[in-house]
Scaffold this motif. Structure first.
Motif, PDB file in Angstrom:
ATOM      1  N   ALA A 153      -0.533 -44.054  13.930  1.00  0.00           N
ATOM      2  CA  ALA A 153      -0.989 -44.574  12.643  1.00  0.00           C
ATOM      3  C   ALA A 153      -0.636 -43.659  11.479  1.00  0.00           C
ATOM      4  O   ALA A 153      -0.416 -44.132  10.348  1.00  0.00           O
ATOM      5  CB  ALA A 153      -2.501 -44.813  12.693  1.00  0.00           C
ATOM      6  N   ASN A 154      -0.586 -42.353  11.700  1.00  0.00           N
ATOM      7  CA  ASN A 154      -0.266 -41.420  10.616  1.00  0.00           C
ATOM      8  C   ASN A 154       1.224 -41.319  10.336  1.00  0.00           C
ATOM      9  O   ASN A 154       1.673 -40.464   9.573  1.00  0.00           O
ATOM     10  CB  ASN A 154      -0.829 -40.035  10.932  1.00  0.00           C
ATOM     11  N   GLN A 204       6.194 -40.953   6.816  1.00  0.00           N
ATOM     12  CA  GLN A 204       5.089 -41.615   6.124  1.00  0.00           C
ATOM     13  C   GLN A 204       5.370 -43.077   5.825  1.00  0.00           C
ATOM     14  O   GLN A 204       4.439 -43.870   5.635  1.00  0.00           O
ATOM     15  CB  GLN A 204       4.777 -40.865   4.819  1.00  0.00           C
ATOM     16  N   ARG A 205       6.608 -43.464   5.796  1.00  0.00           N
ATOM     17  CA  ARG A 205       6.949 -44.869   5.540  1.00  0.00           C
ATOM     18  C   ARG A 205       6.508 -45.768   6.700  1.00  0.00           C
ATOM     19  O   ARG A 205       6.414 -46.993   6.530  1.00  0.00           O
ATOM     20  CB  ARG A 205       8.456 -45.004   5.320  1.00  0.00           C
ATOM     21  N   LEU A 206       6.254 -45.163   7.872  1.00  0.00           N
ATOM     22  CA  LEU A 206       5.846 -45.952   9.036  1.00  0.00           C
ATOM     23  C   LEU A 206       4.354 -45.809   9.339  1.00  0.00           C
ATOM     24  O   LEU A 206       3.885 -46.260  10.379  1.00  0.00           O
ATOM     25  CB  LEU A 206       6.642 -45.494  10.269  1.00  0.00           C
ATOM     26  N   VAL A 253      -8.024 -50.682   9.915  1.00  0.00           N
ATOM     27  CA  VAL A 253      -7.827 -52.100   9.608  1.00  0.00           C
ATOM     28  C   VAL A 253      -7.064 -52.801  10.734  1.00  0.00           C
ATOM     29  O   VAL A 253      -7.412 -53.908  11.142  1.00  0.00           O
ATOM     30  CB  VAL A 253      -7.071 -52.257   8.265  1.00  0.00           C
ATOM     31  N   GLU A 254      -6.036 -52.114  11.234  1.00  0.00           N
ATOM     32  CA  GLU A 254      -5.216 -52.696  12.286  1.00  0.00           C
ATOM     33  C   GLU A 254      -5.938 -52.586  13.636  1.00  0.00           C
ATOM     34  O   GLU A 254      -6.753 -51.679  13.844  1.00  0.00           O
ATOM     35  CB  GLU A 254      -3.861 -51.981  12.371  1.00  0.00           C
ATOM     36  N   PRO A 255      -5.641 -53.489  14.561  1.00  0.00           N
ATOM     37  CA  PRO A 255      -6.340 -53.485  15.858  1.00  0.00           C
ATOM     38  C   PRO A 255      -5.865 -52.389  16.804  1.00  0.00           C
ATOM     39  O   PRO A 255      -6.432 -52.228  17.885  1.00  0.00           O
ATOM     40  CB  PRO A 255      -6.010 -54.869  16.422  1.00  0.00           C
ATOM     41  N   ILE A 256      -4.847 -51.640  16.441  1.00  0.00           N
ATOM     42  CA  ILE A 256      -4.311 -50.597  17.323  1.00  0.00           C
ATOM     43  C   ILE A 256      -4.098 -49.316  16.514  1.00  0.00           C
ATOM     44  O   ILE A 256      -3.996 -49.344  15.284  1.00  0.00           O
ATOM     45  CB  ILE A 256      -2.961 -51.021  17.955  1.00  0.00           C
ATOM     46  N   ALA A 257      -4.073 -48.179  17.252  1.00  0.00           N
ATOM     47  CA  ALA A 257      -3.835 -46.894  16.593  1.00  0.00           C
ATOM     48  C   ALA A 257      -2.453 -46.339  16.940  1.00  0.00           C
ATOM     49  O   ALA A 257      -1.923 -45.497  16.217  1.00  0.00           O
ATOM     50  CB  ALA A 257      -4.903 -45.878  17.005  1.00  0.00           C
ATOM     51  N   GLN A 258      -1.864 -46.799  18.044  1.00  0.00           N
ATOM     52  CA  GLN A 258      -0.531 -46.378  18.463  1.00  0.00           C
ATOM     53  C   GLN A 258       0.245 -47.580  18.963  1.00  0.00           C
ATOM     54  O   GLN A 258      -0.330 -48.521  19.516  1.00  0.00           O
ATOM     55  CB  GLN A 258      -0.596 -45.326  19.574  1.00  0.00           C
TER      56      GLN A 258
END
Length: 392
Positions: free
Chosen positions: A121-122, A68-70, A76-81
């Motif tokens: 992202a998760n 979870q720290r990562l 919000v961010e332009p990428i999901a992976q």
């Protein structure tokens, strides 16, 4: 410009995620255990060594866990992976996974380290490595070379107990291991794969372990051609002596000695690739059976020589008795020369009748019996051997 913007934002994202990140602590430290999900794709297997009782395989070993720290906000961010460089592993926590029954295993490094890291992202981290794994495989060779073996692989954490890191197969036990299409092995057929997971205590600490067993069935064609068939032919060759006249002692001894020495070489050569186990294998039993038949053909000839010696002694006693009862020694000598002349005639049928009448026929009764007894006994034992080992 959009690519530069994306690259800049991704770099900033990774910098923010690693701020205050302590790779010495596992995800969720102090709470529930970190669940590490694994799966294996086997590209090739072999060689499998009976002498070392070990096997090797080339595979993709994949691990999946959540930190979870990562995690970050994908909206919000332009990428999901994010696909990361393998050097990123030096800055984040990852499982200290080991193969408990492994030997000299290694990661492929040509042309670069064969590792793949992806961050979602998760906070889930996906790590894939191309490995050559060498592991021990306890073998039971009583039925060699008609045997089946079960080669295990045990995966666990080196330092973390089950309360800190828990291992499980990502797609369940039934789909834990996948096989590359067209994979073949020279010595074995892969007939089944069994996977599972369990807890085992090491030095007082329970550890989570995932396991997979490769069920292998050996090909017997090589041994049929290289060992079984030559042994059969040598046994049949030793029977040729039963059709050689008993007067040709040197020929029969040379044939018997040659077959015995050849069988000895085959017996020693067949065990070169096997460990020095305390029990006999199915191949040892067959080679020993053939060796006994070859050796028995020499013993059979020794019996014939004893029979000849006995007959000669009987002939000497009869001659002595004739002389003793008043017959002229010169007449007896002339009679012997006459019989010798009859024996040297070119009429084989007449000569055979004369030898039969005198009890000097070169074909022994022992040879006649052996011509039938040896093949029947060898055929019977072969049937018993193959039925016993192939049906159990």
């Amino acid at each position: 410009m959009s690519f530069l913007y994306l690259d800049h934002n991704t770099s900033e994202l990774l910098d923010r995620l690693l701020q205050g990140y302590d790779k010495r602590l596992r995800p969720g430290f102090g709470g529930l255990p970190t669940r590490v999900k694994t799966d294996i794709m086997v590209r090739s297997m072999g060689p499998i060594s009976e002498k070392k009782m070990a096997y090797s395989m080339d595979c993709y070993f994949r691990q999946y866990w959540t930190d979870q720290r990562l995690s970050f906000n994908a909206s919000v961010e332009p990428i999901a992976q994010v696909t990361l460089n393998v050097k990123m592993l030096n800055r984040i926590w990852f499982p200290d996974t080991v193969f408990l029954n492994g030997g000299h295993s290694y990661v492929h490094m040509i042309t670069s380290p064969n590792k793949f890291v992806r961050l979602s992202a998760n906070g889930s981290v996906y790590l894939s490595q191309r490995l050559t794994i060498k592991a021990t495989c306890p073998m039971h060779l009583e039925k060699f070379p008609m045997d089946s073996q079960k080669c295990p692989l045990f995966v666990a954490s080196f330092a973390y107990g089950s309360s800190d890191v828990f291992y499980e197969w990502r797609y369940g036990d039934l789909k834990a291991v996948s096989i590359a299409g067209g994979m073949t092995m020279s010595q074995f057929d892969l007939i089944n794969i069994e996977a599972g997971h369990f807890i085992e205590i090491f030095k007082g600490v329970p550890h989570s372990i995932v396991s997979v067993n490769f069920h292998l069935r050996r090909h017997t064609g090589y041994f049929l051609i290289q060992v079984y068939l030559p042994c059969c032919l040598l046994v049949v060759l030793s029977w040729v002596s039963f059709w050689i006249n008993r007067e040709a002692a040197s020929d029969r001894i040379a044939l018997g000695t040659t077959t015995v020495l050849t069988m000895t070489f085959l017996a020693l050569d067949s065990r070169d690739d096997l460990p020095r186990v305390s029990y006999s294998t199915a191949l040892d039993v067959y080679v020993a059976m053939c060796f006994l038949f070859v050796f028995a053909s020499i013993v059979q000839f020794a019996g014939i020589e004893l029979q000849n010696s006995y007959q000669q002694n009987q002939h000497i006693r009869r001659t002595s008795s004739i002389v003793k009862h008043g017959f002229c020694p010169v007449c007896v000598q002339c009679l012997g020369k006459f019989l010798k002349c009859l024996m040297n005639t070119r009429n084989n049928k007449f000569k055979r009748h004369v030898r039969n009448a005198l009890g000097l026929n070169s074909v022994s009764k022992i040879d006649k019996v052996s011509r039938i007894l040896f093949p029947v006994a060898f055929t019977t034992l072969n049937i018993v051997y193959w039925v016993s080992y192939l049906t159990h």
